[in-house]
Scaffold this motif. Structure first.
Motif, PDB file in Angstrom:
ATOM      1  N   LEU A 348       6.390  -3.496   0.895  1.00 53.44           N
ATOM      2  CA  LEU A 348       5.880  -2.143   1.052  1.00 53.44           C
ATOM      3  C   LEU A 348       6.759  -1.319   1.991  1.00 53.44           C
ATOM      4  O   LEU A 348       6.911  -0.102   1.799  1.00 53.44           O
ATOM      5  CB  LEU A 348       4.441  -2.176   1.569  1.00 53.44           C
ATOM      6  N   SER A 349       7.334  -1.951   2.992  1.00 52.78           N
ATOM      7  CA  SER A 349       8.149  -1.231   3.973  1.00 52.78           C
ATOM      8  C   SER A 349       9.412  -0.644   3.348  1.00 52.78           C
ATOM      9  O   SER A 349       9.994   0.303   3.881  1.00 52.78           O
ATOM     10  CB  SER A 349       8.532  -2.155   5.129  1.00 52.78           C
ATOM     11  N   ASP A 350       9.830  -1.187   2.201  1.00 51.29           N
ATOM     12  CA  ASP A 350      10.997  -0.646   1.507  1.00 51.29           C
ATOM     13  C   ASP A 350      10.653   0.611   0.714  1.00 51.29           C
ATOM     14  O   ASP A 350      11.553   1.296   0.223  1.00 51.29           O
ATOM     15  CB  ASP A 350      11.579  -1.685   0.543  1.00 51.29           C
ATOM     16  N   ARG A 351       9.360   0.895   0.558  1.00 56.28           N
ATOM     17  CA  ARG A 351       8.892   2.039  -0.223  1.00 56.28           C
ATOM     18  C   ARG A 351       9.368   1.945  -1.681  1.00 56.28           C
ATOM     19  O   ARG A 351       9.559   2.955  -2.352  1.00 56.28           O
ATOM     20  CB  ARG A 351       9.321   3.360   0.421  1.00 56.28           C
ATOM     21  N   ALA A 352       9.570   0.726  -2.144  1.00 57.47           N
ATOM     22  CA  ALA A 352       9.950   0.449  -3.532  1.00 57.47           C
ATOM     23  C   ALA A 352       9.432  -0.940  -3.864  1.00 57.47           C
ATOM     24  O   ALA A 352      10.001  -1.950  -3.438  1.00 57.47           O
ATOM     25  CB  ALA A 352      11.458   0.529  -3.718  1.00 57.47           C
ATOM     26  N   PHE A 353       8.329  -1.019  -4.599  1.00 61.25           N
ATOM     27  CA  PHE A 353       7.649  -2.294  -4.855  1.00 61.25           C
ATOM     28  C   PHE A 353       6.690  -2.114  -6.022  1.00 61.25           C
ATOM     29  O   PHE A 353       6.488  -0.992  -6.515  1.00 61.25           O
ATOM     30  CB  PHE A 353       6.879  -2.739  -3.604  1.00 61.25           C
ATOM     31  N   SER A 354       6.070  -3.196  -6.444  1.00 57.46           N
ATOM     32  CA  SER A 354       5.035  -3.145  -7.469  1.00 57.46           C
ATOM     33  C   SER A 354       3.842  -3.989  -7.040  1.00 57.46           C
ATOM     34  O   SER A 354       4.007  -5.034  -6.396  1.00 57.46           O
ATOM     35  CB  SER A 354       5.554  -3.662  -8.816  1.00 57.46           C
ATOM     36  N   VAL A 355       2.656  -3.537  -7.401  1.00 53.10           N
ATOM     37  CA  VAL A 355       1.433  -4.307  -7.212  1.00 53.10           C
ATOM     38  C   VAL A 355       0.973  -4.776  -8.584  1.00 53.10           C
ATOM     39  O   VAL A 355       0.825  -3.979  -9.513  1.00 53.10           O
ATOM     40  CB  VAL A 355       0.338  -3.468  -6.531  1.00 53.10           C
TER      41      VAL A 355
END
Length: 408
Positions: A348-355
């Motif tokens: 999440l801290s990368d501001r690029a992810f998937s849930v």
């Protein structure tokens, strides 16, 4: 195959898409597209973002250029329909004119919900049409403090724009989290943190119970007794299906015109597509669904065009959505509400992810991607295939999500 005139009521994505798809599928009969507004049919998603910031003007919103309709033999008509005469197979207009149809496609969309209380003369802004957006954009350029009622996609998109235009945004939401109906709790928490970090003031678990005008400003009373001042108020508290004509015509409706898997209503001379429909969808818990998204509108439009030209037509598409908030692009494939396990792919801290959301049988039901467009595209195929991917593999960033698309 339908040979008589096809009349399409509503000229948003669904209506224009249906007209274009009929020609693409080889329909050579009359196609008449009825637009309830006087301007050319236009896109609505950019109204809360690019249009509000001045990055695109009204001309840049049009779905198709003026010449498109004449070139494709689509008659674009302007007028307000006030009645569907099923016995005569005709639309009746406010002017008294009538328009006969062989088949009618209802693409009437949705309308903004209004606040459930009197506003004591206050001019509350809603954002559902180009005239709404033009008025709001003008007021936003003069505003310093704005209160946004509702933390759905429209409200949060507008809050991000208001910040960029050096206005102080305050969001009031009755739920205990942002985007509560639309996204998983993990995504809610992420976007709440990001909006607070950007400078959006957020008040959850509260409602606005009264608004009154105080000269050039407004005073809002909240359910916890707090009073707030603002010089601009915007309400984004959801929509309801624009199904009033269908109800009056005796078609079954339930916050949406009820259709079967072929998008036919109870009248075999009338179909419905887009935001106004409540349709069977195996990807949505509960059977019938009403979806508000461009994908649903366009895919349903194509399905009806195929059926009316004698081809396979049943609608069975994975729903997908998107929202742009500041520099965050959220893309969603599937529906989260039937999931009981969630896992994060990335940081999440990368501001690029998937849930990734799974149901109790271990099937992947939703993928919510932030700034990960390639994963979103793979997710749409995986969910359509009702894939079962072990969580430890799906969350392994070293394995591209698209790797699983061809898996049995």
């Amino acid at each position: 195959m339908v040979a008589e005139p096809v009349v399409i009521l509503g000229a948003g994505h669904a209506g224009v898409g249906a007209a274009a798809a009929l020609r693409d599928e080889g329909f050579d009969g009359p196609v008449r597209l009825v637009n309830g507004e006087q301007n050319l049919p236009y896109q609505r998603p950019p109204l809360s973002k690019a249009f509000m910031k001045g990055e695109v003007d009204a001309g840049g919103l049009v779905l198709r250029g003026e010449g498109f309709y004449a070139q494709r033999g689509i008659e674009l008509l302007h007028g307000k329909a006030v009645r569907i005469d099923r016995h005569q197979k005709a639309l009746r207009f406010q002017t008294g004119a009538t328009l006969s149809y062989g088949h009618l496609i209802l693409a009437t969309g949705s309308r903004q919900r209004r606040l459930p209380f009197a506003t004591d003369g206050a001019k509350i802004n809603y954002l559902g049409s180009l005239p709404d957006a033009e008025t709001l954009r003008d007021r936003l350029t003069k505003a310093k403090k704005v209160v946004i009622i509702g933390a759905g996609f429209i409200g949060l998109e507008f809050a991000a724009v208001a910040l960029q235009m050096e206005c102080e945004p305050h969001v009031v939401e009755q739920s205990d989290r942002l985007l509560a109906r639309s996204v998983s709790p993990l995504i809610s928490s992420f976007f709440e943190a990001e909006h607070r970090r950007m400078g959006v003031n957020i008040r959850l678990s509260r409602t606005v119970v009264g608004i009154r005008s105080c000269g050039s400003e407004f005073e809002l009373r909240l359910s916890d007794g707090l009073a707030m001042q603002a010089d601009l108020v915007v309400a984004g508290i959801g929509t309801t299906a624009e199904d009033s004509l269908a109800i009056e015509a005796g078609l079954p409706c339930d916050n949406g015109i009820i259709v079967d898997s072929d998008l036919l209503t109870a009248d075999d001379s009338i179909s419905a597509v887009g935001d106004c429909t409540r349709h069977p969808n195996k990807f949505v818990p509960g059977g019938l669904a009403r979806l508000e998204c461009v994908q649903n509108a366009l895919d349903q439009a194509k399905a009806v065009a195929r059926r009316l030209t004698g081809k396979k037509a049943a609608y069975d598409a994975v729903p997908w959505f998107w929202s742009d908030q500041s520099d965050l692009k959220l893309q969603i494939a599937g529906i989260w509400s039937n999931c009981d396990r969630f896992a994060v792919r990335g940081d999440l801290s990368d501001r690029a992810f998937s849930v990734l959301g799974y149901d109790r049988d271990g099937r992947l039901k939703v993928v919510e991607s932030v700034n990960k467009p390639a994963e979103h595209m793979a997710a749409r195929k995986l969910i359509a295939a009702e894939a079962s991917i072990p969580i430890d593999q799906a969350t392994d960033k070293s394995i591209p999500l698209k790797t699983f698309v061809a898996s049995p």
